[in-house]
Design an enzyme around this catalytic site. Structure first.
Site, short mmCIF file in Angstrom:
data_model
loop_
_atom_site.label_atom_id
_atom_site.label_comp_id
_atom_site.label_asym_id
_atom_site.label_seq_id
_atom_site.Cartn_x
_atom_site.Cartn_y
_atom_site.Cartn_z
N HIS A 68 54.12 57.47 28.38
CA HIS A 68 53.53 56.44 29.24
C HIS A 68 52.03 56.69 29.31
O HIS A 68 51.58 57.84 29.29
CB HIS A 68 54.14 56.51 30.65
CG HIS A 68 53.84 55.32 31.49
ND1 HIS A 68 52.67 55.19 32.21
CD2 HIS A 68 54.56 54.19 31.73
CE1 HIS A 68 52.69 54.03 32.85
NE2 HIS A 68 53.81 53.40 32.57
N ASP A 113 61.81 52.43 31.11
CA ASP A 113 62.58 51.58 30.21
C ASP A 113 63.78 52.28 29.58
O ASP A 113 64.68 51.61 29.06
CB ASP A 113 61.68 51.06 29.07
CG ASP A 113 60.55 50.20 29.58
OD1 ASP A 113 60.83 49.25 30.32
OD2 ASP A 113 59.39 50.49 29.25
#
Length: 432
Positions: free
Chosen positions: A309, A366
């Protein structure tokens, strides 16, 4: 105290020293204010991808990526999930405080009254080709709302803004469910006044004249949790798009449509669908280590989706929540998904591999959410739409915060690297 000038930084350029203020946020994060840099020196800063640039002040969401901290309006995400009511989190993001009992009832009433779309908009669904991605349909339909409802912009009255904020947060689930029903050729299901926000959405998605949908409290609770962990995430790509478009005093609906379009990309909101596709591919092959090796090869186009991320350098706190909920929910409903086993194996292998650990590539939000949505019966092409429904309150909150401040039209500078000045007459002679 927030937004205070605590000290200064000195830039030395061309024999001249320029003093730039250093501002400090509520949690101690510091930033050099360069707003006067070009005026003082003629210089601009270059920061591709804006990885080191703060574009605004904001009181909405705080992230500490090094320590895995996420808070909405000061509340840790873990506590909001425990509270478990998405519309209260939505109210918190938009208005700054959690609602009391009367405010909760009023907000619920407003969401219920705003859940119907204009009947003339129903005909729009017939114009989309079969197989159109629901995100493209959703973005178009939200944008079209400006033609059916009064524009809401900087000059609107507060009452209009409150009404329209509730309308777009509520109606997005109706539009999403209608788009899904259209894609499978089933009659649309209207929202019901006696159902909560999340229960209403599930009913509109799955109820049928020949197969009545049984609303399970466990599924409603889980959807609340999933919507809460996706509700906002500071200045991400789609939120930055909302603030950029909104800075031109564009109406709320067109602004939100831009956010949906940004979210549809595979590197942003589309990543949850990409994770499912990747896990299916690994499951069919069976060799987890083979795919981790491929992910480490510089020239190999394969990427380990759902890992890493831009902000988090440790385990994404939303991923930790999603993983726990995934394991508990699948066990509760006695649903065995082979992709969960693959996900566990991929995570275990990656987190014991120095390549991924040294690069801070941990599971993000996700990685497990797609499996949860699969267990609820949500089709893969709707996964990004679920993200958009959840993110609406965050976008609305940032839009409201922006129009309530002295925000200037967003207009970044650039460093030009093209041709130097040249003249048409000389070039025409050359080609002739």
């Amino acid at each position: 105290m927030s937004n205070t000038v605590s000290e200064s930084a000195t830039l030395e350029y061309n024999g001249k020293k320029i003093v730039l203020p250093v501002v400090t946020g509520t949690e101690g994060e510091q930033a050099i204010d360069i707003s006067s840099l070009r005026k003082s020196t003629g210089l601009v800063t270059l920061d591709p991808g804006f990885v080191n640039t703060a574009s605004c002040y904001s009181k909405i969401t705080y992230i500490d990526g090094e320590n895995g901290v996420l808070r909405y309006r000061g509340y840790p995400i873990e506590e909001l999930v425990e509270h478990g009511i998405f519309i209260d989190t939505a109210y918190l993001l938009v208005n700054g405080e959690l609602p009391n009992d009367s405010q909760h009832r009023e907000f619920s009433r407003l969401l219920n009254e705003c859940s119907l779309i204009h009947e003339d908009m129903r005909h729009f669904f017939d114009s989309f080709p079969r197989g159109s991605h629901p995100m493209h349909i959703l973005s178009t339909m939200i944008n079209a709302m400006a033609a059916f409802y009064p524009d809401v912009d900087l000059k609107s009255l507060d009452e209009d803004i409150n009404q329209s904020c509730a309308r777009v947060i509520s109606i997005v689930r109706t539009l999403a469910a209608f788009a899904y029903k259209r894609s499978i050729g089933e009659p649309i299901v209207y929202p019901r006044h006696d159902l909560s926000y999340c229960a209403n959405f599930l009913n509109m998605m799955f109820d049928s004249p020949v197969r009545p949908y049984q609303i399970r409290p466990e599924a409603v609770r889980l959807l609340n949790v999933l919507f809460i962990i996706h509700a906002d995430h500071e200045q991400n790509c789609s939120t930055s798009a909302v603030r950029t478009i909104g800075s031109a005093q564009v109406n709320l609906y067109a602004t939100i449509s831009a956010g949906i379009s940004a979210l549809s990309g595979p590197l942003h909101g589309g990543a949850n669908q990409s994770v499912i596709e990747m896990l299916k591919m690994i499951h069919e092959d069976g060799d987890v280590n083979k795919f981790l090796k491929m992910a480490k090869e510089k020239d190999n186009p394969f990427r380990l989706m759902g890992f890493g991320h831009r902000v988090y350098k440790t385990y994404d706190p939303r991923a930790a929540i999603a993983k726990r909920e995934c394991e508990n929910y699948l066990k509760l409903i006695k649903y065995q998904d082979p992709l969960l086993d693959i996900a566990h194996r991929v995570e275990e292998a990656a987190l014991t591999d120095s390549y991924f650990v040294d690069r801070h590539l941990y599971p993000n939000v996700d990685f497990y959410t797609g499996i949860l949505y699969r267990a609820m019966g949500i089709p893969e092409n709707m996964l990004t739409v679920m993200f958009a429904i959840a993110r609406l309150p965050g976008w609305v909150a940032h839009w409201r915060e922006m129009i309530g401040s002295s925000t200037k039209l967003v207009r970044p500078r650039q460093v030009y690297t093209g041709q130097e000045c040249r003249h048409l007459e000389e070039d025409y002679r050359k080609v002739k």
